[in-house]
Design a protein around this motif. Structure first.
Motif, short mmCIF file in Angstrom:
data_model
loop_
_atom_site.label_atom_id
_atom_site.label_comp_id
_atom_site.label_asym_id
_atom_site.label_seq_id
_atom_site.Cartn_x
_atom_site.Cartn_y
_atom_site.Cartn_z
N GLY A 43 49.32 31.58 37.94
CA GLY A 43 50.47 31.17 37.13
C GLY A 43 50.23 29.86 36.40
O GLY A 43 50.61 29.71 35.23
N GLU A 44 49.61 28.91 37.09
CA GLU A 44 49.29 27.63 36.45
C GLU A 44 48.34 27.85 35.27
O GLU A 44 48.53 27.26 34.19
CB GLU A 44 48.62 26.69 37.46
CG GLU A 44 49.55 26.15 38.52
CD GLU A 44 48.80 25.40 39.62
OE1 GLU A 44 47.57 25.17 39.50
OE2 GLU A 44 49.45 25.05 40.63
N GLU A 45 47.33 28.68 35.48
CA GLU A 45 46.36 28.94 34.42
C GLU A 45 47.01 29.68 33.25
O GLU A 45 46.69 29.43 32.09
CB GLU A 45 45.15 29.71 34.96
CG GLU A 45 44.36 28.96 36.01
CD GLU A 45 43.85 27.60 35.59
OE1 GLU A 45 43.77 27.30 34.37
OE2 GLU A 45 43.51 26.80 36.48
N ALA A 46 47.93 30.59 33.55
CA ALA A 46 48.64 31.31 32.48
C ALA A 46 49.46 30.31 31.65
O ALA A 46 49.45 30.37 30.41
CB ALA A 46 49.54 32.39 33.06
N THR A 47 50.13 29.40 32.31
CA THR A 47 50.93 28.40 31.61
C THR A 47 50.04 27.50 30.75
O THR A 47 50.38 27.21 29.59
CB THR A 47 51.73 27.55 32.63
OG1 THR A 47 52.60 28.42 33.36
CG2 THR A 47 52.54 26.46 31.93
N GLU A 48 48.91 27.08 31.31
CA GLU A 48 47.99 26.23 30.55
C GLU A 48 47.42 26.98 29.33
O GLU A 48 47.22 26.38 28.27
CB GLU A 48 46.87 25.72 31.45
CG GLU A 48 47.37 24.71 32.46
CD GLU A 48 46.35 24.33 33.51
OE1 GLU A 48 45.19 24.81 33.46
OE2 GLU A 48 46.70 23.56 34.42
N THR A 49 47.23 28.28 29.48
CA THR A 49 46.74 29.10 28.36
C THR A 49 47.82 29.18 27.27
O THR A 49 47.51 29.07 26.08
CB THR A 49 46.33 30.50 28.83
OG1 THR A 49 45.32 30.37 29.84
CG2 THR A 49 45.79 31.34 27.69
N VAL A 50 49.06 29.35 27.66
CA VAL A 50 50.17 29.38 26.70
C VAL A 50 50.25 28.05 25.96
O VAL A 50 50.39 28.02 24.72
CB VAL A 50 51.51 29.71 27.41
CG1 VAL A 50 52.69 29.47 26.50
CG2 VAL A 50 51.50 31.14 27.93
N ILE A 51 50.15 26.95 26.69
CA ILE A 51 50.23 25.63 26.06
C ILE A 51 49.07 25.44 25.08
O ILE A 51 49.26 24.94 23.96
CB ILE A 51 50.26 24.52 27.14
CG1 ILE A 51 51.59 24.60 27.90
CG2 ILE A 51 50.05 23.14 26.51
CD1 ILE A 51 51.62 23.76 29.17
N PHE A 70 39.18 34.04 34.98
CA PHE A 70 38.51 33.79 36.25
C PHE A 70 39.48 33.99 37.41
O PHE A 70 39.19 34.70 38.37
CB PHE A 70 37.92 32.38 36.28
CG PHE A 70 37.29 32.03 37.60
CD1 PHE A 70 35.99 32.41 37.88
CD2 PHE A 70 38.00 31.33 38.57
CE1 PHE A 70 35.41 32.10 39.10
CE2 PHE A 70 37.44 31.02 39.79
CZ PHE A 70 36.13 31.41 40.06
N HIS A 71 40.64 33.36 37.33
CA HIS A 71 41.60 33.46 38.42
C HIS A 71 42.21 34.86 38.52
O HIS A 71 42.59 35.29 39.61
CB HIS A 71 42.64 32.35 38.31
CG HIS A 71 42.07 31.01 38.68
ND1 HIS A 71 41.46 30.21 37.74
CD2 HIS A 71 41.95 30.38 39.86
CE1 HIS A 71 41.01 29.12 38.34
NE2 HIS A 71 41.30 29.20 39.63
N SER A 72 42.28 35.58 37.42
CA SER A 72 42.69 36.99 37.47
C SER A 72 41.66 37.80 38.26
O SER A 72 42.01 38.67 39.07
CB SER A 72 42.83 37.58 36.06
OG SER A 72 43.87 36.95 35.36
N LEU A 73 40.39 37.50 38.03
CA LEU A 73 39.32 38.19 38.77
C LEU A 73 39.35 37.84 40.25
O LEU A 73 39.05 38.68 41.10
CB LEU A 73 37.96 37.88 38.15
CG LEU A 73 37.72 38.51 36.79
CD1 LEU A 73 36.47 37.91 36.13
CD2 LEU A 73 37.59 40.02 36.90
#
Length: 108
Positions: A43-51, A70-73
């Protein structure tokens, strides 16, 4: 190296980390902490990707998307799901409109 080769290689490394010492491997520490920690990181990585996407900086988008993938994997490996299963699902969707695919999911 092809995209599939990279995913296969990374999946093998992530699988090997399941038996690694959590104090010496970041991925092993995620596995050791469990699904909730993995999901929080995803979730953190998804948010950072959106930003990053909102900011429009190409390098940041690439970096954050790599972290997200990476974190999805890691999540997939934690649940014993091969990246190939996801690639197969994406391949299955070729030729379907997004609207049709979404409607089909609602009818299952």
């Amino acid at each position: 190296m092809s995209e599939v080769d990279v995913l296969t290689k990374l999946a093998a490394v992530l699988e090997s980390r399941k038996s690694a010492d959590p104090t010496s491997s970041y991925v092993a520490s995620l596995y050791n902490k469990g699904t909730d920690t993995i999901l929080k990181k995803l979730g953190e990585e998804a948010t950072e990707t959106v930003i990053a996407g909102k900011g429009g900086n190409r390098d940041e988008i690439i970096y954050e998307t790599a972290d997200l993938w990476f974190h999805s994997l890691v999540l997939l490996a934690h649940n014993d799901i091969s990246p190939q299963v996801i690639l197969d699902e994406l391949d299955r969707r070729f030729g379907l409109s997004g609207i049709e695919e979404k409607e089909n999911r609602g009818n299952q």
